[in-house]
Design a protein around this motif. Sequence first.
Motif, PDB file in Angstrom:
ATOM      1  N   GLY A 148      74.396  12.977 -11.076  1.00 41.15           N
ATOM      2  CA  GLY A 148      73.597  14.072 -11.607  1.00 41.15           C
ATOM      3  C   GLY A 148      74.492  15.267 -11.885  1.00 41.15           C
ATOM      4  O   GLY A 148      75.382  15.582 -11.092  1.00 41.15           O
ATOM      5  N   LEU A 149      74.271  15.924 -13.008  1.00 35.36           N
ATOM      6  CA  LEU A 149      75.044  17.114 -13.369  1.00 35.36           C
ATOM      7  C   LEU A 149      74.063  18.203 -13.768  1.00 35.36           C
ATOM      8  O   LEU A 149      73.414  18.121 -14.812  1.00 35.36           O
ATOM      9  N   LEU A 150      73.934  19.198 -12.914  1.00 32.74           N
ATOM     10  CA  LEU A 150      72.982  20.280 -13.134  1.00 32.74           C
ATOM     11  C   LEU A 150      73.714  21.531 -13.608  1.00 32.74           C
ATOM     12  O   LEU A 150      74.615  22.031 -12.914  1.00 32.74           O
ATOM     13  N   LEU A 151      73.323  22.028 -14.763  1.00 35.49           N
ATOM     14  CA  LEU A 151      73.917  23.253 -15.309  1.00 35.49           C
ATOM     15  C   LEU A 151      73.051  24.431 -14.862  1.00 35.49           C
ATOM     16  O   LEU A 151      71.906  24.570 -15.293  1.00 35.49           O
ATOM     17  N   ALA A 152      73.608  25.252 -13.968  1.00 36.18           N
ATOM     18  CA  ALA A 152      72.825  26.316 -13.329  1.00 36.18           C
ATOM     19  C   ALA A 152      73.594  27.629 -13.295  1.00 36.18           C
ATOM     20  O   ALA A 152      73.486  28.402 -12.341  1.00 36.18           O
ATOM     21  N   ALA A 153      74.361  27.910 -14.341  1.00 33.17           N
ATOM     22  CA  ALA A 153      75.266  29.068 -14.322  1.00 33.17           C
ATOM     23  C   ALA A 153      74.715  30.287 -15.047  1.00 33.17           C
ATOM     24  O   ALA A 153      75.276  31.378 -14.919  1.00 33.17           O
ATOM     25  N   GLY A 154      73.628  30.132 -15.796  1.00 34.61           N
ATOM     26  CA  GLY A 154      73.159  31.206 -16.662  1.00 34.61           C
ATOM     27  C   GLY A 154      72.752  32.470 -15.933  1.00 34.61           C
ATOM     28  O   GLY A 154      72.227  32.431 -14.809  1.00 34.61           O
ATOM     29  N   GLY A 155      72.979  33.608 -16.582  1.00 31.00           N
ATOM     30  CA  GLY A 155      72.706  34.906 -15.978  1.00 31.00           C
ATOM     31  C   GLY A 155      71.340  35.473 -16.259  1.00 31.00           C
ATOM     32  O   GLY A 155      70.996  36.546 -15.747  1.00 31.00           O
ATOM     33  N   GLY A 156      70.524  34.783 -17.069  1.00 26.36           N
ATOM     34  CA  GLY A 156      69.178  35.281 -17.341  1.00 26.36           C
ATOM     35  C   GLY A 156      69.173  36.611 -18.066  1.00 26.36           C
ATOM     36  O   GLY A 156      68.423  37.525 -17.705  1.00 26.36           O
ATOM     37  N   ARG A 157      69.979  36.707 -19.105  1.00 27.41           N
ATOM     38  CA  ARG A 157      70.092  37.984 -19.838  1.00 27.41           C
ATOM     39  C   ARG A 157      68.743  38.465 -20.329  1.00 27.41           C
ATOM     40  O   ARG A 157      68.414  39.656 -20.224  1.00 27.41           O
ATOM     41  N   ARG A 188      67.815  13.991  -7.162  1.00 26.50           N
ATOM     42  CA  ARG A 188      67.894  13.077  -6.023  1.00 26.50           C
ATOM     43  C   ARG A 188      66.747  12.058  -6.083  1.00 26.50           C
ATOM     44  O   ARG A 188      66.956  10.853  -5.893  1.00 26.50           O
ATOM     45  N   ALA A 189      65.535  12.553  -6.321  1.00 21.98           N
ATOM     46  CA  ALA A 189      64.380  11.666  -6.377  1.00 21.98           C
ATOM     47  C   ALA A 189      64.488  10.679  -7.526  1.00 21.98           C
ATOM     48  O   ALA A 189      63.910   9.581  -7.463  1.00 21.98           O
ATOM     49  N   ALA A 190      65.214  11.059  -8.569  1.00 20.32           N
ATOM     50  CA  ALA A 190      65.404  10.170  -9.718  1.00 20.32           C
ATOM     51  C   ALA A 190      66.450   9.103  -9.450  1.00 20.32           C
ATOM     52  O   ALA A 190      66.650   8.216 -10.280  1.00 20.32           O
ATOM     53  N   GLY A 191      67.135   9.182  -8.315  1.00 20.51           N
ATOM     54  CA  GLY A 191      68.079   8.138  -7.940  1.00 20.51           C
ATOM     55  C   GLY A 191      69.541   8.509  -8.026  1.00 20.51           C
ATOM     56  O   GLY A 191      70.402   7.644  -7.854  1.00 20.51           O
ATOM     57  N   CYS A 192      69.847   9.782  -8.288  1.00 21.33           N
ATOM     58  CA  CYS A 192      71.253  10.190  -8.363  1.00 21.33           C
ATOM     59  C   CYS A 192      71.785  10.443  -6.948  1.00 21.33           C
ATOM     60  O   CYS A 192      71.384  11.405  -6.289  1.00 21.33           O
ATOM     61  N   ALA A 193      72.674   9.585  -6.498  1.00 20.55           N
ATOM     62  CA  ALA A 193      73.216   9.720  -5.150  1.00 20.55           C
ATOM     63  C   ALA A 193      74.155  10.912  -5.051  1.00 20.55           C
ATOM     64  O   ALA A 193      74.303  11.506  -3.982  1.00 20.55           O
ATOM     65  N   ARG A 194      74.802  11.267  -6.149  1.00 19.70           N
ATOM     66  CA  ARG A 194      75.718  12.395  -6.175  1.00 19.70           C
ATOM     67  C   ARG A 194      75.269  13.386  -7.226  1.00 19.70           C
ATOM     68  O   ARG A 194      74.916  12.990  -8.342  1.00 19.70           O
ATOM     69  N   VAL A 195      75.275  14.641  -6.845  1.00 14.76           N
ATOM     70  CA  VAL A 195      74.861  15.697  -7.764  1.00 14.76           C
ATOM     71  C   VAL A 195      75.912  16.794  -7.770  1.00 14.76           C
ATOM     72  O   VAL A 195      76.282  17.324  -6.717  1.00 14.76           O
ATOM     73  N   HIS A 196      76.401  17.118  -8.959  1.00 17.70           N
ATOM     74  CA  HIS A 196      77.314  18.244  -9.149  1.00 17.70           C
ATOM     75  C   HIS A 196      76.511  19.385  -9.775  1.00 17.70           C
ATOM     76  O   HIS A 196      75.761  19.164 -10.737  1.00 17.70           O
ATOM     77  N   VAL A 197      76.668  20.582  -9.226  1.00 17.38           N
ATOM     78  CA  VAL A 197      75.928  21.750  -9.690  1.00 17.38           C
ATOM     79  C   VAL A 197      76.917  22.793 -10.181  1.00 17.38           C
ATOM     80  O   VAL A 197      77.781  23.246  -9.411  1.00 17.38           O
ATOM     81  N   VAL A 198      76.795  23.184 -11.433  1.00 17.16           N
ATOM     82  CA  VAL A 198      77.697  24.192 -12.002  1.00 17.16           C
ATOM     83  C   VAL A 198      77.070  25.569 -11.825  1.00 17.16           C
ATOM     84  O   VAL A 198      75.957  25.828 -12.293  1.00 17.16           O
ATOM     85  N   LEU A 199      77.787  26.448 -11.128  1.00 16.80           N
ATOM     86  CA  LEU A 199      77.323  27.800 -10.852  1.00 16.80           C
ATOM     87  C   LEU A 199      78.148  28.813 -11.633  1.00 16.80           C
ATOM     88  O   LEU A 199      79.309  28.568 -11.951  1.00 16.80           O
ATOM     89  N   ASP A 211      75.310  18.566   0.520  1.00 19.04           N
ATOM     90  CA  ASP A 211      75.824  17.328  -0.060  1.00 19.04           C
ATOM     91  C   ASP A 211      75.996  17.374  -1.579  1.00 19.04           C
ATOM     92  O   ASP A 211      76.328  16.353  -2.183  1.00 19.04           O
ATOM     93  N   CYS A 212      75.759  18.533  -2.194  1.00 21.94           N
ATOM     94  CA  CYS A 212      76.065  18.671  -3.617  1.00 21.94           C
ATOM     95  C   CYS A 212      77.520  19.129  -3.767  1.00 21.94           C
ATOM     96  O   CYS A 212      78.063  19.801  -2.884  1.00 21.94           O
ATOM     97  N   VAL A 213      78.124  18.779  -4.867  1.00 23.42           N
ATOM     98  CA  VAL A 213      79.428  19.335  -5.226  1.00 23.42           C
ATOM     99  C   VAL A 213      79.156  20.588  -6.052  1.00 23.42           C
ATOM    100  O   VAL A 213      78.524  20.504  -7.117  1.00 23.42           O
ATOM    101  N   LEU A 214      79.579  21.743  -5.554  1.00 24.22           N
ATOM    102  CA  LEU A 214      79.341  23.006  -6.246  1.00 24.22           C
ATOM    103  C   LEU A 214      80.569  23.370  -7.064  1.00 24.22           C
ATOM    104  O   LEU A 214      81.679  23.456  -6.537  1.00 24.22           O
ATOM    105  N   VAL A 215      80.356  23.559  -8.349  1.00 23.55           N
ATOM    106  CA  VAL A 215      81.437  23.785  -9.305  1.00 23.55           C
ATOM    107  C   VAL A 215      81.321  25.206  -9.847  1.00 23.55           C
ATOM    108  O   VAL A 215      80.301  25.562 -10.437  1.00 23.55           O
TER     109      VAL A 215
END
Length: 211
Positions: free
Chosen positions: A18-27, A53-64, A79-83
Amino acid sequence: MTDNEALTEDQVGDRVAGLLLAAGGGRRLGGRPKALLEHHGHLLVEHAVGALRAAGCARVHVVLGARAEDVRARAALDDCVLVDNPDWEQGMGSSLRAGLHSLTGTGTGTGARAALVCLVDQPGIGAEAMARVRGAYRDETSLVSAAYAGVRGHPVLLGAAHWAGIAATATGDRGARTYLREHEAEIALVECGDVARPYDIDTEADLVHLE
């Protein structure tokens, strides 16, 4: 034979990160980072990670990016990899590049052959839609996209064979859009309109979707 035909469900989970893009500043939200908005008693970043996780992704990377330290301090992202993406203000493309690099970079050792890419500001897209797209993975050449009444949307699954090409074209807020447009014929569409609502939380008016 494809990868998927020979793999168990758990093994597919290992192949698709899983790769979650979560870096936006909400301008357009007065500078409130989207990751820190709340929905159903959880931060949006937590909500999205839980769905992956519920969708079955054992590993999740989150971009901050915006207020990354606040997100790290407040969000339960065990247990997420925070990038960290120091270039988050340049747009979604920089976050996608950072996330894909984290899946291949020295020391991560993920072995992932595909990334299921989701956006933190789309809480109407939950685990069921994510699982459908993830389930269409075949091998590292896979390109899969959710569709809503036949129109391509998120999440998207990007096979590792495409990561270099995507990173080379991911600029500004286009993300993978340019690359996917050039490879339209290779994309498998998975209809998700019956289980998800693909709205974005972009403006004050969109906050009505949060509960």
